[in-house]
Design an enzyme around this catalytic site. Structure first.
Site, PDB file in Angstrom:
ATOM      1  CD  GLU A  82      58.142  -4.562  28.212  1.00 25.52           C
ATOM      2  OE1 GLU A  82      56.929  -3.851  28.037  1.00 25.52           O
ATOM      3  OE2 GLU A  82      58.810  -5.205  27.624  1.00 25.52           O
TER       4      GLU A  82
ATOM      5  CG  HIS B 169      57.301  -0.075  25.847  1.00 25.00           C
ATOM      6  ND1 HIS B 169      57.325   0.541  24.559  1.00 25.00           N
ATOM      7  CD2 HIS B 169      58.079  -1.291  26.034  1.00 25.00           C
ATOM      8  CE1 HIS B 169      58.097  -0.165  23.961  1.00 25.00           C
ATOM      9  NE2 HIS B 169      58.497  -1.223  24.483  1.00 25.00           N
TER      10      HIS B 169
END
Length: 69
Positions: free
Chosen positions: A39, A42
């Site tokens: 994450e 990202h």
């Protein structure tokens, strides 16, 4: 479809700030550590396939443990 192994650390420390601007430190292991790394990538505009070794996509680094095949 791009296939290959994405090496990740099994233990990480994440430092951030909560909604009150208080410092928060997390020490994560195993699957939570892997998820956080994914994450955070990202947030930095990095996709999983950016980590795949382009010349040897199925290469497993020495000492690595393969999960989720």
């Amino acid at each position: 479809e791009k296939k290959g192994y994405v090496p990740r650390y099994s233990k990480i420390k994440v430092i951030g700030y909560d909604e009150n601007d208080e410092k928060v430190t997390l020490v994560l292991t195993d699957l939570p550590a892997i998820c956080f790394q994914h994450e955070i990538d990202h947030l930095n505009g990095v996709m999983f396939y950016d980590h795949i070794n382009q010349s040897q996509p199925m290469y497993i680094p020495k000492g690595a443990v393969v999960i989720g095949e």
